[in-house]
Design a protein around this motif. Sequence first.
Motif, PDB file in Angstrom:
ATOM      1  N   MET A   1       0.926  -1.061   0.332  1.00 26.62           N
ATOM      2  CA  MET A   1       0.645  -0.115  -0.093  1.00 26.62           C
ATOM      3  C   MET A   1       0.805   1.020  -0.022  1.00 26.62           C
ATOM      4  O   MET A   1       1.681   1.612   0.765  1.00 26.62           O
ATOM      5  CB  MET A   1      -0.975  -0.048   1.352  1.00 26.62           C
ATOM      6  N   ALA A   2       0.724   2.498  -1.180  1.00 29.90           N
ATOM      7  CA  ALA A   2       1.407   3.166  -0.779  1.00 29.90           C
ATOM      8  C   ALA A   2       1.227   4.257   0.184  1.00 29.90           C
ATOM      9  O   ALA A   2       0.129   4.107   0.910  1.00 29.90           O
ATOM     10  CB  ALA A   2       0.470   4.175  -2.153  1.00 29.90           C
ATOM     11  N   LYS A   3       2.211   4.686   0.819  1.00 32.56           N
ATOM     12  CA  LYS A   3       2.049   5.927   2.127  1.00 32.56           C
ATOM     13  C   LYS A   3       0.994   6.476   2.200  1.00 32.56           C
ATOM     14  O   LYS A   3       0.600   7.505   0.939  1.00 32.56           O
ATOM     15  CB  LYS A   3       3.678   6.446   2.273  1.00 32.56           C
ATOM     16  N   GLN A   4       0.267   6.665   2.597  1.00 38.65           N
ATOM     17  CA  GLN A   4      -1.030   7.815   3.514  1.00 38.65           C
ATOM     18  C   GLN A   4      -0.332   8.454   3.997  1.00 38.65           C
ATOM     19  O   GLN A   4      -0.125   8.617   4.945  1.00 38.65           O
ATOM     20  CB  GLN A   4      -2.450   6.842   3.707  1.00 38.65           C
ATOM     21  N   SER A   5      -0.896   9.673   3.523  1.00 37.37           N
ATOM     22  CA  SER A   5      -0.867  11.237   4.871  1.00 37.37           C
ATOM     23  C   SER A   5      -2.046  11.481   4.487  1.00 37.37           C
ATOM     24  O   SER A   5      -2.771  11.812   3.861  1.00 37.37           O
ATOM     25  CB  SER A   5       0.129  11.762   4.112  1.00 37.37           C
ATOM     26  N   ALA A   6      -2.166  13.073   5.912  1.00 34.38           N
ATOM     27  CA  ALA A   6      -3.060  13.572   6.067  1.00 34.38           C
ATOM     28  C   ALA A   6      -3.089  14.993   4.639  1.00 34.38           C
ATOM     29  O   ALA A   6      -1.790  15.093   4.482  1.00 34.38           O
ATOM     30  CB  ALA A   6      -3.003  14.472   7.174  1.00 34.38           C
ATOM     31  N   PRO A   7      -4.059  15.350   4.366  1.00 27.37           N
ATOM     32  CA  PRO A   7      -4.076  16.267   3.866  1.00 27.37           C
ATOM     33  C   PRO A   7      -2.714  17.516   3.869  1.00 27.37           C
ATOM     34  O   PRO A   7      -2.742  18.497   4.577  1.00 27.37           O
ATOM     35  CB  PRO A   7      -5.571  17.132   2.965  1.00 27.37           C
ATOM     36  N   PRO A  15      -0.939  21.640  12.421  1.00 23.40           N
ATOM     37  CA  PRO A  15      -0.116  21.153  12.072  1.00 23.40           C
ATOM     38  C   PRO A  15       0.392  20.328  13.450  1.00 23.40           C
ATOM     39  O   PRO A  15       0.684  18.508  12.597  1.00 23.40           O
ATOM     40  CB  PRO A  15       1.135  21.664  12.286  1.00 23.40           C
ATOM     41  N   LYS A  16      -0.441  20.202  14.013  1.00 24.85           N
ATOM     42  CA  LYS A  16      -0.400  18.827  14.972  1.00 24.85           C
ATOM     43  C   LYS A  16      -1.224  17.854  14.721  1.00 24.85           C
ATOM     44  O   LYS A  16      -1.218  16.161  14.858  1.00 24.85           O
ATOM     45  CB  LYS A  16      -0.547  18.980  16.401  1.00 24.85           C
ATOM     46  N   LEU A  17      -2.731  18.133  14.133  1.00 28.86           N
ATOM     47  CA  LEU A  17      -3.865  17.021  13.817  1.00 28.86           C
ATOM     48  C   LEU A  17      -2.966  16.412  12.585  1.00 28.86           C
ATOM     49  O   LEU A  17      -2.844  14.766  12.421  1.00 28.86           O
ATOM     50  CB  LEU A  17      -4.409  17.610  13.726  1.00 28.86           C
ATOM     51  N   VAL A  18      -2.060  16.684  11.565  1.00 24.79           N
ATOM     52  CA  VAL A  18      -1.682  16.658  10.446  1.00 24.79           C
ATOM     53  C   VAL A  18      -0.415  15.494  11.219  1.00 24.79           C
ATOM     54  O   VAL A  18      -0.633  14.522  10.421  1.00 24.79           O
ATOM     55  CB  VAL A  18      -1.337  17.154   9.485  1.00 24.79           C
ATOM     56  N   GLU A  19       0.582  16.002  11.820  1.00 23.58           N
ATOM     57  CA  GLU A  19       1.494  14.975  12.459  1.00 23.58           C
ATOM     58  C   GLU A  19       1.330  14.000  13.136  1.00 23.58           C
ATOM     59  O   GLU A  19       2.074  12.500  12.999  1.00 23.58           O
ATOM     60  CB  GLU A  19       2.600  15.485  13.685  1.00 23.58           C
ATOM     61  N   VAL A  20       0.110  13.664  13.536  1.00 22.32           N
ATOM     62  CA  VAL A  20      -0.420  12.152  14.295  1.00 22.32           C
ATOM     63  C   VAL A  20      -0.916  11.264  13.358  1.00 22.32           C
ATOM     64  O   VAL A  20      -0.962  10.623  13.889  1.00 22.32           O
ATOM     65  CB  VAL A  20      -1.336  12.858  15.772  1.00 22.32           C
ATOM     66  N   THR A  21      -2.017  12.641  12.412  1.00 26.51           N
ATOM     67  CA  THR A  21      -2.125  11.052  11.469  1.00 26.51           C
ATOM     68  C   THR A  21      -1.217  10.843  10.546  1.00 26.51           C
ATOM     69  O   THR A  21      -1.550   9.450  10.396  1.00 26.51           O
ATOM     70  CB  THR A  21      -3.542  12.378  10.520  1.00 26.51           C
ATOM     71  N   ASP A  22      -0.728  11.449  10.859  1.00 33.78           N
ATOM     72  CA  ASP A  22       0.633  10.808   9.424  1.00 33.78           C
ATOM     73  C   ASP A  22       1.179   9.538  10.016  1.00 33.78           C
ATOM     74  O   ASP A  22       1.581   8.541  10.344  1.00 33.78           O
ATOM     75  CB  ASP A  22       1.729  11.467   8.776  1.00 33.78           C
ATOM     76  N   ARG A  23       2.016  10.013  11.315  1.00 35.70           N
ATOM     77  CA  ARG A  23       2.717   9.063  12.657  1.00 35.70           C
ATOM     78  C   ARG A  23       2.355   8.148  13.404  1.00 35.70           C
ATOM     79  O   ARG A  23       2.303   6.892  13.023  1.00 35.70           O
ATOM     80  CB  ARG A  23       3.211  10.138  13.594  1.00 35.70           C
ATOM     81  N   LEU A  25      -2.013   7.405  13.097  1.00 32.61           N
ATOM     82  CA  LEU A  25      -2.505   6.153  12.277  1.00 32.61           C
ATOM     83  C   LEU A  25      -2.397   5.845  10.915  1.00 32.61           C
ATOM     84  O   LEU A  25      -2.615   4.247  11.054  1.00 32.61           O
ATOM     85  CB  LEU A  25      -4.247   7.149  11.438  1.00 32.61           C
ATOM     86  N   PHE A  26      -1.492   6.468   9.927  1.00 31.96           N
ATOM     87  CA  PHE A  26      -1.021   5.553   9.234  1.00 31.96           C
ATOM     88  C   PHE A  26       0.065   5.322   9.109  1.00 31.96           C
ATOM     89  O   PHE A  26       0.584   4.668   8.464  1.00 31.96           O
ATOM     90  CB  PHE A  26      -0.692   6.724   7.615  1.00 31.96           C
ATOM     91  N   GLY A  27       1.299   5.799   9.900  1.00 31.21           N
ATOM     92  CA  GLY A  27       2.444   5.525  10.096  1.00 31.21           C
ATOM     93  C   GLY A  27       2.888   4.174  10.832  1.00 31.21           C
ATOM     94  O   GLY A  27       3.420   3.118  11.455  1.00 31.21           O
ATOM     95  N   ASP A  28       1.410   3.490  11.951  1.00 30.46           N
ATOM     96  CA  ASP A  28       1.428   2.734  12.917  1.00 30.46           C
ATOM     97  C   ASP A  28       0.015   1.785  12.771  1.00 30.46           C
ATOM     98  O   ASP A  28       0.807   0.875  12.548  1.00 30.46           O
ATOM     99  CB  ASP A  28       1.620   3.381  14.369  1.00 30.46           C
ATOM    100  N   VAL A  29      -0.911   2.915  13.072  1.00 32.32           N
ATOM    101  CA  VAL A  29      -2.090   1.662  12.983  1.00 32.32           C
ATOM    102  C   VAL A  29      -2.232   1.157  11.641  1.00 32.32           C
ATOM    103  O   VAL A  29      -2.674  -0.363  11.723  1.00 32.32           O
ATOM    104  CB  VAL A  29      -3.128   2.622  13.761  1.00 32.32           C
ATOM    105  N   TRP A  30      -2.193   1.858  10.586  1.00 28.79           N
ATOM    106  CA  TRP A  30      -2.821   0.694   9.339  1.00 28.79           C
ATOM    107  C   TRP A  30      -1.966   0.065   8.791  1.00 28.79           C
ATOM    108  O   TRP A  30      -1.508  -0.549   7.271  1.00 28.79           O
ATOM    109  CB  TRP A  30      -2.913   2.239   8.410  1.00 28.79           C
ATOM    110  N   GLU A  31      -0.119  -0.083   9.185  1.00 26.96           N
ATOM    111  CA  GLU A  31       0.940  -0.847   9.102  1.00 26.96           C
ATOM    112  C   GLU A  31       0.492  -2.081  10.172  1.00 26.96           C
ATOM    113  O   GLU A  31       1.569  -2.739  10.015  1.00 26.96           O
ATOM    114  CB  GLU A  31       2.261  -0.217   8.955  1.00 26.96           C
ATOM    115  N   ARG A  32       0.206  -1.851  10.459  1.00 25.92           N
ATOM    116  CA  ARG A  32       0.045  -3.092  12.031  1.00 25.92           C
ATOM    117  C   ARG A  32      -0.684  -4.565  10.782  1.00 25.92           C
ATOM    118  O   ARG A  32      -1.557  -4.275  10.211  1.00 25.92           O
ATOM    119  CB  ARG A  32      -0.822  -3.189  13.638  1.00 25.92           C
ATOM    120  N   PRO A  33       0.034  -5.125  11.704  1.00 22.36           N
ATOM    121  CA  PRO A  33       0.237  -6.547  10.515  1.00 22.36           C
ATOM    122  C   PRO A  33      -0.786  -7.827  10.904  1.00 22.36           C
ATOM    123  O   PRO A  33      -1.076  -8.426  10.329  1.00 22.36           O
ATOM    124  CB  PRO A  33       1.721  -6.774  10.684  1.00 22.36           C
TER     125      PRO A  33
END
Length: 107
Positions: A1-7, A15-23, A25-33
Motif C-alpha cells: 500500500m502506498a504511504k497515506q498522509s493527511a492533506p 500541524p499537530k493533527l496532521v503530524e499525529v495522523t501521519d505518524r 494513524l497511517f504510520g502505525d495503525v494502518w501498518e500493523r500486521p
Amino acid sequence: MAKQSAPEELAEIAPKLVEVTDRVLFGDVWERPELSPRDRSLVTVGVLTAPYRTEQLAYHLGKALENGLSVEELSEAITHLAFYAGWPNAMTAMNQLKKIADEQAAA
C-alpha cells in the motif's frame, strides 16, 4: 500500500493533527500486521458509511479499491450496511462508489 498522509493544506492550521495522523494513524495503525490493508479498508468503509461521514468516505472507497477490494465486494458490503446503518447512508455511499468506479473505468 502506498504511504497515506493527511492533506498538506491542513498543516497550516492544524500541524499537530496532521503530524499525529501521519505518524500514528497511517504510520502505525494502518501498518500493523494483524489486519491486512484490505481488511482495514473494509472496516473503515463500514465505519464511515454508518454515521454518514461522506467527506472521508470518498477517499477511503478509493483506497479500498487500491487495497484489493473489488467494486462488487464494496457494493455488497454497502448493501449489507443499509439494514444496519440506514438506507440513506448506504445510498449515498453507493453513489460515491459508482462515481469512483466510473472514473476509474474511464481512466
